[in-house]
Design a protein around this motif. Structure first.
Motif, PDB file in Angstrom:
ATOM      1  N   SER A 101       5.487  -2.075   6.581  1.00 56.07           N
ATOM      2  CA  SER A 101       4.177  -1.993   7.235  1.00 56.07           C
ATOM      3  C   SER A 101       4.030  -0.660   7.961  1.00 56.07           C
ATOM      4  O   SER A 101       2.942  -0.072   7.979  1.00 56.07           O
ATOM      5  N   THR A 102       5.115  -0.173   8.557  1.00 56.96           N
ATOM      6  CA  THR A 102       5.094   1.137   9.219  1.00 56.96           C
ATOM      7  C   THR A 102       4.725   2.225   8.222  1.00 56.96           C
ATOM      8  O   THR A 102       3.836   3.055   8.470  1.00 56.96           O
ATOM      9  N   LEU A 103       5.428   2.212   7.090  1.00 55.72           N
ATOM     10  CA  LEU A 103       5.205   3.247   6.091  1.00 55.72           C
ATOM     11  C   LEU A 103       3.841   3.098   5.433  1.00 55.72           C
ATOM     12  O   LEU A 103       3.157   4.094   5.171  1.00 55.72           O
ATOM     13  N   ALA A 104       3.416   1.852   5.178  1.00 52.35           N
ATOM     14  CA  ALA A 104       2.103   1.632   4.578  1.00 52.35           C
ATOM     15  C   ALA A 104       0.994   2.161   5.489  1.00 52.35           C
ATOM     16  O   ALA A 104       0.055   2.827   5.029  1.00 52.35           O
ATOM     17  N   LEU A 105       1.087   1.882   6.782  1.00 53.34           N
ATOM     18  CA  LEU A 105       0.097   2.363   7.731  1.00 53.34           C
ATOM     19  C   LEU A 105       0.115   3.885   7.838  1.00 53.34           C
ATOM     20  O   LEU A 105      -0.935   4.541   7.873  1.00 53.34           O
ATOM     21  N   THR A 106       1.310   4.456   7.863  1.00 52.62           N
ATOM     22  CA  THR A 106       1.437   5.910   7.971  1.00 52.62           C
ATOM     23  C   THR A 106       0.884   6.597   6.732  1.00 52.62           C
ATOM     24  O   THR A 106       0.180   7.623   6.823  1.00 52.62           O
ATOM     25  N   TYR A 107       1.160   6.031   5.571  1.00 51.78           N
ATOM     26  CA  TYR A 107       0.618   6.571   4.321  1.00 51.78           C
ATOM     27  C   TYR A 107      -0.902   6.470   4.318  1.00 51.78           C
ATOM     28  O   TYR A 107      -1.598   7.425   3.945  1.00 51.78           O
ATOM     29  N   SER A 135      -2.464   9.005   6.462  1.00 53.17           N
ATOM     30  CA  SER A 135      -2.317  10.346   5.861  1.00 53.17           C
ATOM     31  C   SER A 135      -3.189  10.532   4.632  1.00 53.17           C
ATOM     32  O   SER A 135      -3.636  11.658   4.352  1.00 53.17           O
ATOM     33  N   HIS A 136      -3.462   9.437   3.878  1.00 49.99           N
ATOM     34  CA  HIS A 136      -4.223   9.515   2.628  1.00 49.99           C
ATOM     35  C   HIS A 136      -5.219   8.348   2.538  1.00 49.99           C
ATOM     36  O   HIS A 136      -5.156   7.543   1.598  1.00 49.99           O
ATOM     37  N   PRO A 137      -6.131   8.246   3.488  1.00 47.79           N
ATOM     38  CA  PRO A 137      -7.032   7.074   3.511  1.00 47.79           C
ATOM     39  C   PRO A 137      -7.898   6.932   2.271  1.00 47.79           C
ATOM     40  O   PRO A 137      -8.253   5.812   1.889  1.00 47.79           O
ATOM     41  N   GLU A 138      -8.195   8.034   1.629  1.00 50.62           N
ATOM     42  CA  GLU A 138      -9.063   7.989   0.449  1.00 50.62           C
ATOM     43  C   GLU A 138      -8.348   7.419  -0.775  1.00 50.62           C
ATOM     44  O   GLU A 138      -8.989   7.097  -1.785  1.00 50.62           O
ATOM     45  N   LYS A 139      -7.047   7.218  -0.691  1.00 51.43           N
ATOM     46  CA  LYS A 139      -6.265   6.712  -1.825  1.00 51.43           C
ATOM     47  C   LYS A 139      -5.949   5.220  -1.695  1.00 51.43           C
ATOM     48  O   LYS A 139      -5.328   4.643  -2.584  1.00 51.43           O
ATOM     49  N   VAL A 140      -6.367   4.602  -0.584  1.00 50.21           N
ATOM     50  CA  VAL A 140      -6.002   3.208  -0.308  1.00 50.21           C
ATOM     51  C   VAL A 140      -7.231   2.313  -0.440  1.00 50.21           C
ATOM     52  O   VAL A 140      -8.228   2.489   0.247  1.00 50.21           O
ATOM     53  N   GLN A 141      -7.122   1.336  -1.327  1.00 53.22           N
ATOM     54  CA  GLN A 141      -8.211   0.384  -1.575  1.00 53.22           C
ATOM     55  C   GLN A 141      -8.182  -0.769  -0.576  1.00 53.22           C
ATOM     56  O   GLN A 141      -9.220  -1.262  -0.137  1.00 53.22           O
ATOM     57  N   HIS A 142      -6.972  -1.209  -0.205  1.00 55.79           N
ATOM     58  CA  HIS A 142      -6.805  -2.385   0.651  1.00 55.79           C
ATOM     59  C   HIS A 142      -5.378  -2.350   1.175  1.00 55.79           C
ATOM     60  O   HIS A 142      -4.471  -1.872   0.494  1.00 55.79           O
ATOM     61  N   LEU A 143      -5.175  -2.851   2.387  1.00 54.07           N
ATOM     62  CA  LEU A 143      -3.839  -2.980   2.958  1.00 54.07           C
ATOM     63  C   LEU A 143      -3.503  -4.448   3.153  1.00 54.07           C
ATOM     64  O   LEU A 143      -4.322  -5.219   3.664  1.00 54.07           O
ATOM     65  N   ILE A 144      -2.302  -4.844   2.740  1.00 56.14           N
ATOM     66  CA  ILE A 144      -1.776  -6.178   3.042  1.00 56.14           C
ATOM     67  C   ILE A 144      -0.447  -5.954   3.762  1.00 56.14           C
ATOM     68  O   ILE A 144       0.495  -5.379   3.183  1.00 56.14           O
ATOM     69  N   LEU A 145      -0.373  -6.372   5.019  1.00 56.13           N
ATOM     70  CA  LEU A 145       0.766  -6.051   5.877  1.00 56.13           C
ATOM     71  C   LEU A 145       1.398  -7.320   6.432  1.00 56.13           C
ATOM     72  O   LEU A 145       0.706  -8.301   6.690  1.00 56.13           O
ATOM     73  N   GLU A 180      -2.455   5.552  17.780  1.00 55.76           N
ATOM     74  CA  GLU A 180      -3.253   6.718  18.183  1.00 55.76           C
ATOM     75  C   GLU A 180      -4.105   7.265  17.041  1.00 55.76           C
ATOM     76  O   GLU A 180      -5.091   7.955  17.269  1.00 55.76           O
ATOM     77  N   ASN A 181      -3.716   6.940  15.812  1.00 52.85           N
ATOM     78  CA  ASN A 181      -4.429   7.454  14.638  1.00 52.85           C
ATOM     79  C   ASN A 181      -5.132   6.376  13.828  1.00 52.85           C
ATOM     80  O   ASN A 181      -5.600   6.639  12.720  1.00 52.85           O
ATOM     81  N   ILE A 182      -5.228   5.177  14.397  1.00 50.62           N
ATOM     82  CA  ILE A 182      -5.731   4.034  13.628  1.00 50.62           C
ATOM     83  C   ILE A 182      -7.202   4.196  13.248  1.00 50.62           C
ATOM     84  O   ILE A 182      -7.666   3.615  12.243  1.00 50.62           O
ATOM     85  N   ALA A 183      -7.969   4.982  13.999  1.00 51.54           N
ATOM     86  CA  ALA A 183      -9.396   5.164  13.700  1.00 51.54           C
ATOM     87  C   ALA A 183      -9.617   5.727  12.298  1.00 51.54           C
ATOM     88  O   ALA A 183     -10.671   5.501  11.693  1.00 51.54           O
ATOM     89  N   LYS A 184      -8.617   6.426  11.779  1.00 46.88           N
ATOM     90  CA  LYS A 184      -8.755   7.050  10.460  1.00 46.88           C
ATOM     91  C   LYS A 184      -8.802   6.033   9.327  1.00 46.88           C
ATOM     92  O   LYS A 184      -9.211   6.372   8.206  1.00 46.88           O
ATOM     93  N   ILE A 185      -8.373   4.795   9.590  1.00 44.14           N
ATOM     94  CA  ILE A 185      -8.314   3.811   8.493  1.00 44.14           C
ATOM     95  C   ILE A 185      -9.095   2.535   8.794  1.00 44.14           C
ATOM     96  O   ILE A 185      -8.970   1.552   8.056  1.00 44.14           O
ATOM     97  N   LYS A 186      -9.898   2.532   9.836  1.00 46.13           N
ATOM     98  CA  LYS A 186     -10.625   1.312  10.201  1.00 46.13           C
ATOM     99  C   LYS A 186     -11.602   0.845   9.128  1.00 46.13           C
ATOM    100  O   LYS A 186     -12.005  -0.319   9.113  1.00 46.13           O
TER     101      LYS A 186
END
Length: 311
Positions: A112-118, A121-131, A247-253
């Motif tokens: 989950s750490t790495l998925a969130l960090t990725y 870093s690359h929000p335009e490449k992620v369709q959905h997150l399951i954590l 601190e960077n969560i706004a980028k993927i909301k």
């Protein structure tokens, strides 16, 4: 809801990502299905055949890989060129190599750490997150599990972890174990690796799984798991601040996200999942009341399969 039936990978390969590291990558399911990448835990945990079974093989193109130094990736337990940012780069290299435009990113614990960090870093490449089993890799979380906190719930298991370190070094167990896990003597490294790994294995399920503990009698697995974990934790997971993800969560909301958390998760306590949900209320949080940490616990497994099916 249980796992999907066992399936074989339709393609496996060794994918070189640096002068030092080559990753094991496999694909299963439907080559034309929804791309999903499984991000394993640890760091250093590696993948296994059951990790393919969270997803409907008729509907998903399932991508699994062993992170640097883990599982079938080579060289085993290697710490050089092994950081969070190297792994984020590897995810992108795999996505590009497989000609995937966007994918679902599925990860638990360190995954989950790495998925969130990725995703950050690359929000335009992620369709959905399951954590699952949220781990934000903050110093407070490391202290809870490796210094004081979980020790109060599992004092019997903690004793072996505690006694392996001399009294004068017990003020910082991570530092003390790192010293031994990077020792020039192979016997010293292996002894520390087994104790470190078995502490985590013993606390990962609501009911102790003896087989999970015994798995770390395998020297390679114990060294991969313990050395890489300790390497990341002594380096603050290579984050610039102690709360980098939030601190960077706004980028993927804007990315749809499902979070599954065991109420009695001792390894990654529910506080971290709650902090993530408070910072990201748009994410769907499901707390499983009768579960600990492991993805294979019945309630957690059912919720993860359901989250993938809902796609």
């Amino acid at each position: 809801m249980s796992f999907y039936p066992e399936i074989e990978a339709f393609k496996t390969e060794m994918f070189k990502v640096s002068d030092i590291h080559t990753l094991y990558v496999e694909q299963a399911g439907n080559p034309n299905g929804i791309p999903v990448v499984f991000v394993h835990g640890g760091p250093g945990g590696g993948i296994n055949e059951d990790h393919r079974r969270f997803f409907d093989p008729k509907k998903f193109r399932i991508v699994l890989f062993d992170q640097r130094g883990a599982g079938k990736s080579t060289p085993a337990a290697e710490l050089r060129e092994n950081s969070t940012w190297d792994l984020v780069s590897d995810l992108e290299k795999i996505r590009e190599h497989l000609n995937i435009k966007k994918w679902v990113v599925f990860g638990g614990s360190w995954g989950s750490t790495l998925a969130l960090t990725y995703a950050i870093s690359h929000p335009e490449k992620v369709q959905h997150l399951i954590l699952r089993g949220i781990f934000l890799c903050r110093p407070s979380e490391i202290h809870w599990f490796y210094q004081h906190g979980a020790s109060e719930i599992y004092p019997d298991v903690w004793e072996s972890y505690y006694n392996h370190i001399p009294a004068e070094e017990r003020g910082d167990f991570v530092k003390a174990y790192y010293k031994r896990l990077t020792h020039e003597n192979a016997d010293v490294r292996l002894a520390a690796a087994k104790v470190w790994s078995k502490w985590e294995a013993a606390t990962s399920k609501l009911f102790v799984d003896v087989q999970a503990i015994d798995d770390f009698d395998d020297p390679t697995y114990a060294l991969q798991f313990a050395r890489i974990e300790c390497h990341y934790f002594i380096n603050n997971a290579f984050f610039k601040t102690n709360n980098w993800i939030l601190e960077n969560i706004a980028k993927i909301k804007h990315i749809p996200c499902d979070i599954v958390q065991g109420r009695y998760d001792v390894v990654c306590p529910a506080r971290s999942a709650w902090d993530l949900h408070r910072a990201w209320p748009e994410a769907n949080l499901k707390i499983i009341q009768d579960a600990g940490h492991a993805a294979a616990e019945p309630g957690i497994k059912a919720a993860l399969v359901a989250a993938a099916d809902a796609l």
